[in-house]
Motif scaffolding. Structure first.
Motif, mmCIF file in Angstrom:
data_model
loop_
_atom_site.group_PDB
_atom_site.id
_atom_site.type_symbol
_atom_site.label_atom_id
_atom_site.label_comp_id
_atom_site.label_asym_id
_atom_site.label_seq_id
_atom_site.Cartn_x
_atom_site.Cartn_y
_atom_site.Cartn_z
ATOM 1 N N MET A 9 14.324 17.397 37.701
ATOM 2 C CA MET A 9 13.037 17.396 37.007
ATOM 3 C C MET A 9 12.843 18.688 36.205
ATOM 4 N N GLY A 10 13.319 19.814 36.748
ATOM 5 C CA GLY A 10 13.154 21.084 36.057
ATOM 6 C C GLY A 10 14.205 21.288 34.971
ATOM 7 N N PHE A 11 15.469 21.213 35.384
ATOM 8 C CA PHE A 11 16.557 21.469 34.431
ATOM 9 C C PHE A 11 17.041 20.212 33.736
ATOM 10 N N THR A 12 16.495 19.068 34.120
ATOM 11 C CA THR A 12 16.898 17.764 33.577
ATOM 12 C C THR A 12 18.410 17.555 33.574
ATOM 13 N N PHE A 13 19.044 17.938 34.671
ATOM 14 C CA PHE A 13 20.457 17.602 34.834
ATOM 15 C C PHE A 13 20.584 16.103 35.085
ATOM 16 N N SER A 14 21.760 15.555 34.833
ATOM 17 C CA SER A 14 21.966 14.140 35.171
ATOM 18 C C SER A 14 22.050 14.013 36.682
ATOM 19 N N ILE A 15 21.707 12.842 37.186
ATOM 20 C CA ILE A 15 21.623 12.695 38.643
ATOM 21 C C ILE A 15 22.953 12.950 39.349
ATOM 22 N N PRO A 16 24.078 12.398 38.890
ATOM 23 C CA PRO A 16 25.322 12.659 39.637
ATOM 24 C C PRO A 16 25.683 14.144 39.664
ATOM 25 N N PHE A 17 25.476 14.835 38.546
ATOM 26 C CA PHE A 17 25.811 16.249 38.483
ATOM 27 C C PHE A 17 24.897 17.053 39.419
ATOM 28 N N ALA A 18 23.600 16.761 39.336
ATOM 29 C CA ALA A 18 22.644 17.467 40.194
ATOM 30 C C ALA A 18 22.945 17.184 41.664
ATOM 31 N N PHE A 19 23.305 15.957 41.942
ATOM 32 C CA PHE A 19 23.659 15.534 43.303
ATOM 33 C C PHE A 19 24.747 16.464 43.852
ATOM 34 N N LEU A 20 25.792 16.613 43.039
ATOM 35 C CA LEU A 20 26.943 17.414 43.462
ATOM 36 C C LEU A 20 26.529 18.867 43.704
ATOM 37 N N ILE A 21 25.823 19.444 42.738
ATOM 38 C CA ILE A 21 25.413 20.845 42.860
ATOM 39 C C ILE A 21 24.546 21.041 44.107
ATOM 40 N N THR A 22 23.617 20.108 44.294
ATOM 41 C CA THR A 22 22.709 20.234 45.431
ATOM 42 C C THR A 22 23.468 20.225 46.748
ATOM 43 N N VAL A 23 24.381 19.269 46.868
ATOM 44 C CA VAL A 23 25.132 19.176 48.126
ATOM 45 C C VAL A 23 25.919 20.458 48.354
ATOM 46 N N LEU A 24 26.552 20.967 47.304
ATOM 47 C CA LEU A 24 27.329 22.196 47.452
ATOM 48 C C LEU A 24 26.424 23.367 47.841
ATOM 49 N N PHE A 25 25.248 23.422 47.231
ATOM 50 C CA PHE A 25 24.309 24.495 47.528
ATOM 51 C C PHE A 25 23.894 24.472 48.999
ATOM 52 N N VAL A 26 23.523 23.289 49.474
ATOM 53 C CA VAL A 26 23.063 23.217 50.869
ATOM 54 C C VAL A 26 24.226 23.470 51.826
ATOM 55 N N MET A 27 25.422 23.014 51.446
ATOM 56 C CA MET A 27 26.589 23.310 52.289
ATOM 57 C C MET A 27 26.776 24.816 52.397
ATOM 58 N N ALA A 28 26.572 25.511 51.293
ATOM 59 C CA ALA A 28 26.703 26.969 51.313
ATOM 60 C C ALA A 28 25.660 27.566 52.271
ATOM 61 N N VAL A 29 24.452 27.012 52.240
ATOM 62 C CA VAL A 29 23.427 27.491 53.168
ATOM 63 C C VAL A 29 23.892 27.275 54.608
ATOM 64 N N GLY A 30 24.470 26.105 54.862
ATOM 65 C CA GLY A 30 24.969 25.796 56.206
ATOM 66 C C GLY A 30 26.035 26.787 56.640
ATOM 67 N N ILE A 31 26.945 27.101 55.724
ATOM 68 C CA ILE A 31 28.022 28.041 56.056
ATOM 69 C C ILE A 31 27.442 29.426 56.343
ATOM 70 N N LEU A 32 26.509 29.849 55.491
ATOM 71 C CA LEU A 32 25.884 31.158 55.709
ATOM 72 C C LEU A 32 25.198 31.196 57.071
ATOM 73 N N MET A 33 24.515 30.112 57.401
ATOM 74 C CA MET A 33 23.824 30.060 58.685
ATOM 75 C C MET A 33 24.819 30.256 59.820
ATOM 76 N N GLU A 34 25.943 29.559 59.734
ATOM 77 C CA GLU A 34 26.922 29.666 60.810
ATOM 78 C C GLU A 34 27.500 31.075 60.885
ATOM 79 N N ARG A 35 27.849 31.617 59.700
ATOM 80 C CA ARG A 35 28.463 32.958 59.663
ATOM 81 C C ARG A 35 27.543 34.019 60.255
ATOM 82 N N PHE A 36 26.262 33.961 59.899
ATOM 83 C CA PHE A 36 25.374 35.075 60.245
ATOM 84 C C PHE A 36 24.583 34.865 61.531
ATOM 85 N N THR A 37 24.448 33.636 61.990
ATOM 86 C CA THR A 37 23.611 33.460 63.185
ATOM 87 C C THR A 37 24.334 32.812 64.357
ATOM 88 N N ILE A 38 25.334 32.013 64.101
ATOM 89 C CA ILE A 38 26.009 31.347 65.217
ATOM 90 C C ILE A 38 27.286 32.087 65.575
#
Lengths: 337, 253, 383, 300
Positions: free
Chosen positions: D61-90
């Motif tokens: 809605m903000g950057f008006t990326f196409s849905i498949p592209f945004a889908f991919l970026i989003t998943v990668l972004f949240v995966m990175a958050v997951g990895i950071l969480m594991e590295r720094f807290t678990i």
């Protein structure tokens, strides 16, 4: 052995007696009154969690039952606050038995989920059973409780009253853990098989302590109702159960004192955060209340990462210096093998 | 009073499709040391777990003092006077050594929740007595000096001794030892053997599961040999040692 | 490491001193407490906080109130009753305020009002429930600025009666606001001869009301009334559209931000709801007595915070002005402020207030305008 | 426009239940992956869903990326958050106990929630549907195309994971770690890496759940807790650690909730699902599909 606990108890009472003379602002007194409610519930929870090793993520529901029994019976039925509080305790005992007998056969995450599910159900009932609970609008005009003819309607009076009850709860709790029953409970935590091999009736002990800790919560709930004079389902949600659990863990769950420390500190944390906000704003810094959520989470995380045994052991260790550290380390190493 | 303190009649335990204990018959005479030996996986620990109620038998009868005790919960079995130790030592590591033994006095004391919470321990007679008795049993196994230590910090040998003291504190009639010498060094094994003999002299019937043959042959009155959940031989240590079935079982065909 | 700790400690002490040194004798101290970070109510609390902060600055830039600086203390209740009670105590006992604005939620107001009563400090709630100020004789120190639920219900029922709708289904969130609305809807239906054929609820975090709507449809309702705060207000119209339900949807005055209409997209078209005039200020006629004030608030708020002004901010705006007006007239004696407010006649964003000893809300059903959604904008509904 | 009778309603409720249930199933799957690798119940799982939804809103809605592209970026972004969480807290936790780890994940969820509140604000965000938002009818009951997307993507993910766990080396290693961590380590499997991977995967799944549900339910910072609760309940009913069980339990719970709201009482809808959960726990403590030994393993 255990004697320092009783010295601690004397210090506790001395501190409680002097605090109102040191803190003259009623506002802080009232913050401490709310801390007392959490303290009471946490002492019960630490007996269950830290000593008997049984988790519950549903204790706020017991607090709620106590509060609602007190609210409903005094407002709608005109009972005296003391009788209503007693009725709340009886009700909580029945509910705890009903849920505890099947739930305590479960372990670990499954027990956590069962207590959690049960707590949420009671919360939903509190919201939906409008005729009894007032639903989301809650029950108002709950009377104040009185003691020997003295109406406890000022902050100072309630401060003494609530902390005296915490003290009594603490006294019972400390006696219990240094007794035959307490050893039985700790044995269950240590090794359920070994406890049974020496004749500890584990199901009976678990249910007893579950009921007892629920009673602590129920009384905390009744006190809340008589202090605020209004209740709605909000303070008895699952978030509060998790908060209680966190208090116990932060303080140090293997000691009753840990529950006390944890409950007081986490009850004061919002005050500290709002103090932070004010101070930043006073010196002209742009600071948004929204950051408080982050700070709250971070403090919790840091304590769990760096003081895993909880504040009471962790700080004791820091105070004990390097020598103490080595001792504990050795202890842990050998316990781990 | 029957001569046999403990009697297993056609005892059977099946896990899934695997028969762990297969129509076992075994009797233990009062006041003796009976050892149960057999290769790994012969079902020895399973037998203990059946007797003490940790497992429910699939069939057969367990008779204690001539009465059937099948299917009772472990804490009820303990109340009958049957104590046990565990193969993987099970002490309460967060408690002190003395407290561990005090837990052993559980059945010999009576305070409930209410009585316990009303008065501090130093005002209570029963509490003093429990602690006195516990100290006595701790001295009996030679660990009086360790009373204040955290149980988790003890070396394995002392942990086994502590477990024994805790079982003795129950003042049982029958004591089941599950591999008391495993993990112990030679000196500690000898001490353990002496302790077990001393326990027998007190009139307590002992059943022993053990791999250390020297210990078994040293102290046992009777040895029963089990293989694949079946009783294959029984006799004095000397008889068993020359029994051809036993030799086959241990060495293979 | 040690030095850093020392620095931190020193700066904390300095901060502490600084915050205390702020106290000057001649300032007027007013308290405010809103749910700024609460989960379900921060949408109310944030515009409320922003509005009172804006006014504080405005007043002080103009030289204060009769030369007295206005000092505002804002507490965050996080939507939590315990915190709300504590906040009142803090404002009264620590900050020594002479009047209090807030809180955002009905539950928090109910929990906190006892403290204000006991301290004898006027408290002007920004929450909806009528119970907060009823009966006015007992709630001596308590006022509220949002319009009454019962008036909102009456406006809806008026509209239904005019359009010949008799059988309706109601659906409400299990929040204090939703529950209060549900009670009023049931209570007043009889007066209008309206029959509630279905009464459904959903939790505040629920995301799909299809099942409830199917039940309403099957009960033969000719209109639906939804009473809740966000986000359900956008989901209900979407669900109705999904179910191809064409009966009229009414919402409560909680639908007070055009963002929610935008979120529902085409599904929001044609929704009818009662609301204060702030929402449709552009379609008001120029002779409306509120118009100038509404435009002023709306432009200033939107310029400062870069977001659409909502009715919630308006409630806080009205509340703080009530206090400021009283301060101007009678100074900072709480009892005098209370007496002043009780007699006040005041043009606010919520309507034209006329307080009295019997009415601590001061608004009637003319405070509402029936508003509908047209091309994604709020417009006043022409009869 | 009149109701099409009992069957149509039933079908309508089932559609609603499938849509709810698919999300529960995805969240439960995230729980199970981490549980299998570490024995941890990750209460921040719901925040992954929220982050996924909010990030997707911003990108489309903000950057008006196409849905498949945004889908991919989003998943990668949240995966990175997951990895950071594991590295720094678990990862840094040396003597983990179950309760301590649970509280750590709760703390992380508070932090993530607070961050989402600051970054995305407090209002609820909406996003356009993947395809049309016009419903179509099946036997009189209506269904959104987005619901089909949800169900379709759920099926794809399930198939994807089955292939991953059964036919790739990494997947097999993860399974080995889940069954016996010590043994796996002895076989030379890097169990630390597997733990990190499990956080990445479950964060990814959470993100997907957030992305596909946001067009229907909108997304705001505070939704994580409830999603985590429902997902955890689902995972328990299905048997902790049992992915297929979680899937079935998710769909089942969703449908039961919808039917409960439709036929019994919407006031007690959530209570009905929880009551079933309790009954399941009391009768079969290991969940419908769990093995009974598993339930005895973990203690506090």
């Amino acid at each position: 052995m255990g004697r320092q606990d009783y010295i601690g108890l004397c210090v506790f009472f001395a501190v409680v007696l002097t605090i109102p003379f040191l803190i003259t602002n009623d506002y802080y007194i009232s913050v401490l009154v709310f801390a007392a409610f959490n303290c009471l519930a946490c002492i019960g929870l630490s007996l269950l969690l830290g000593y008997a090793g049984q988790i519950s993520i549903g204790h706020a529901a017991f607090v709620g039952v106590g509060a609602y029994a007190s609210g409903y019976l005094t407002v709608e039925m005109g009972w005296s606050p003391w009788m209503a509080m007693g009725a709340g305790v009886v009700l909580v005992v029945l509910i705890a038995l009903l849920i505890g007998v099947p739930a305590l056969r479960l372990k670990g995450h499954y027990l956590a989920m069962a207590t959690f599910g049960f707590g949420t159900i009671l919360y939903i009932v509190a919201v939906a059973a409008v005729d009894f609970t007032g639903g989301p609008a809650g029950l108002s005009d709950i009377p104040a409780i009185s003691l020997f003819g003295l109406v406890l309607d000022t902050d100072k009076r309630f401060f003494y009253f609530s902390w005296a009850i915490v003290g009594i709860g603490l006294y019972f709790g400390l006696n219990l853990i240094h007794s035959r029953v307490g050893r039985g409970l700790r044995a269950i935590h240590g090794s359920e098989d070994a406890a049974e091999s020496v004749g500890v009736d584990t199901p009976f002990y678990k249910i007893q302590i579950f009921v007892l800790s629920a009673v602590y919560s129920s009384i905390a709930g009744s006190l809340y109702a008589y202090y605020v004079n209004y209740i709605d389902p909000g303070p008895f949600s699952m978030m509060h159960s998790v908060l209680l659990l966190t208090m116990v863990a932060v303080g140090g769950m293997h000691k009753v004192w840990g529950a006390v420390i944890g409950a007081i500190l986490l009850s004061l944390l919002p005050e500290f955060l709002s103090f932070l906000t004010e101070s930043f704003q006073a010196v002209g810094l742009e600071y948004n209340e929204d950051y408080n959520t982050l700070i709250h989470g971070s403090i919790l995380l840091l304590i769990m990462l760096f003081l895993p045994e909880g504040l009471i052991d962790g700080l004791g260790r820091l105070a004990g210096g390097v020598g103490g550290m080595i001792n504990i380390k050795r202890h842990q190493d050998s316990a781990g093998t | 009073m029957s001569k046999n303190h403990l009697e297993l009649i056609n005892l059977r335990k099946v896990f899934g499709g695997v028969v762990a204990v297969d129509d076992l018959n075994l009797s233990v005479r009062r006041g003796t040391i009976t050892s149960i030996i057999g290769p790994n996986g012969a079902g020895k620990t399973t037998i203990f777990n059946l007797i003490t109620g940790y497992l429910k038998p699939s069939g057969g009868i367990i008779k204690y003092d001539g009465r059937a005790v099948n299917g009772k919960k472990p804490y009820r079995v303990a109340a009958l006077g049957i104590a046990r130790t565990f193969q993987n030592v099970q002490i309460f590591s967060d408690m002190t050594v003395l407290e561990n033994v005090m837990v052993g006095r559980h059945l010999r004391s009576h305070s409930g929740l209410l009585r316990s919470s009303l008065l501090p321990p130093f005002f209570r007679k029963e509490e003093k007595k429990i602690s006195c008795d516990a100290e006595k049993w701790l001295s009996f196994v030679g660990m009086a000096e360790e009373a204040g230590r955290s149980a988790g910090s003890l070396p394995l040998g002392s942990q086994r001794m502590l477990e024994t003291a805790r079982a003795l504190a129950m003042e049982p009639n029958l004591l089941l030892f599950d591999e008391p010498a495993s993990g112990l060094n030679a000196r500690e094994t000898v001490a353990m053997g002496e302790l077990i003999s001393k326990i027998k002299e007190m009139g307590i019937t002992v059943v022993l599961v053990e791999h250390d043959m020297e210990l078994v042959m040293d102290i046992s009155d009777t040895v029963s040999v089990i293989n694949f959940g079946k009783h294959i031989a029984r006799g004095t240590p000397a008889e068993v040692q020359v029994n051809p079935d036993v030799i086959t079982a241990y060495l293979g065909e | 490491m040690k030095r850093r700790f020392l620095c931190a400690a020193v700066s904390v002490v300095v901060l502490l001193l600084a915050s205390n040194l702020y106290a000057e004798p001649k300032e007027y101290r007013v308290g405010a407490f809103f749910s700024v970070t609460g989960k379900f109510a921060s949408l109310l609390g944030e515009p409320e906080r922003n509005s009172v902060k804006m006014i504080e600055q405005q007043i002080n830039d103009a030289g204060g109130i009769n030369g007295h600086k206005l000092v505002l203390f804002v507490e965050d209740t996080q939507g939590d009753n315990t915190r709300a009670v504590n906040a009142v105590k803090k404002l009264v006992k620590k900050n020594k305020v002479c009047a209090i604005v807030g809180p955002s939620r009905s539950g928090s107001s109910m929990a906190a009002l006892k403290e204000a009563q006991k301290a004898e400090i006027p408290m002007i709630s920004c929450a909806a429930s009528e119970k907060i100020v009823m009966p006015a004789a007992e709630r001596k120190w308590i006022f509220k600025t949002p319009q009454k639920d019962s008036d909102a219900v009456r406006r809806i029922y008026d509209h239904m009666t005019k359009n010949g709708i008799k059988d309706i289904g109601i659906i409400s969130g299990t929040t204090g606001f939703g529950n209060a609305g549900r009670n009023q809807l049931k209570l007043i239906a009889g007066e209008y001869g309206i029959k509630i054929v279905a009464d459904e609820t959903y939790g505040p975090s629920d995301t799909d009301m299809t099942a409830q709507l199917v039940k309403i449809r099957n009960a033969g309702a000719k209109a639906v009334v939804n009473w809740s705060i966000v986000p359900a207000q956008s989901i209900v119209p979407k669900n109705m559209r999904q179910l191809k339900m064409t009966i009229q949807l009414y919402q409560s005055h909680g639908f007070g931000n055009v963002k929610y209409a935008k979120a529902a997209g085409v599904a929001a078209e044609g929704i009818i709801f009662p609301a204060g005039r702030l929402l449709a200020v552009n379609t008001l006629s120029d002779d409306n007595p509120q118009k100038a004030l509404l435009l002023d608030y709306k432009t200033k708020y939107e310029a400062k915070y870069n977001e659409t002004a909502s009715t919630f901010g308006g409630h806080a705006y009205d509340a703080i002005w009530l206090v400021i007006n009283a301060l101007k007239e009678v100074g900072d004696d709480p009892a005098k402020i209370r007496d002043h407010i009780e007699k006040a006649r005041f043009v606010g964003t919520g309507g034209i207030f006329q307080f009295s000893a019997e009415d601590h809300n001061g608004l009637d059903k003319t405070a509402f305008e029936m508003i509908t959604v047209k091309n994604g904008e709020f417009v006043v509904l022409e009869d | 426009m009149d109701s099409g009778g009992g069957f149509t309603d039933l079908l309508q409720f089932i559609f609603m239940g499938l849509q709810r249930g698919s999300i529960y199933a995805l969240v439960a799957m995230g729980f199970n992956i981490i549980y299998n690798a570490t024995g941890i119940i990750n209460f921040a799982q719901g925040e992954f869903v929220v982050l996924g939804g909010l990030m997707m809103v911003t990108l489309t809605m903000g950057f008006t990326f196409s849905i498949p592209f945004a889908f991919l970026i989003t998943v990668l972004f949240v995966m990175a958050v997951g990895i950071l969480m594991e590295r720094f807290t678990i990862n840094p936790v040396k003597n983990p106990t179950v309760l301590r780890l649970i509280i750590i994940t709760i703390a992380v969820s508070i932090i993530l929630e607070g961050s989402a509140m600051i970054l995305w604000g407090k209002e609820s965000h909406y996003m356009r549907h993947f395809s049309s938002d016009e419903t179509f009818e099946i036997l009189g009951a209506t269904i959104l195309p987005q619901t089909l997307w949800i169900i379709g993507i759920l099926i794809l993910i399930v198939i994807g994971f089955m292939l991953f766990f059964n036919f790739t080396m990494t997947g097999k290693c993860m399974r080995a770690c889940a069954i016996n961590r010590d043994a796996a380590r002895l076989m030379g499997i890097n169990d630390r890496k597997m733990v990190m991977l499990s956080f990445a995967l479950s964060a990814g799944i959470g993100a997907v759940a957030g992305i596909i549900i946001t067009p229907i339910i909108q997304m705001d910072f505070g939704r994580g807790t409830m999603l985590a609760i429902k997902g955890f309940g689902t995972a328990v009913v299905g048997g902790l650690g049992n992915s297929l069980g979680g899937l079935v339990a998710g769909i089942l719970l969703g449908v039961i909730e919808a039917l409960g709201a439709g036929y019994i009482s919407s006031h007690y809808m959530d209570a009905i699902a929880l009551l079933i959960l309790l009954i399941v726990l009391f009768i079969r403590p290991s969940g419908i599909f769990g093995s009974s030994e598993a339930s005895k393993l973990k203690e506090f």
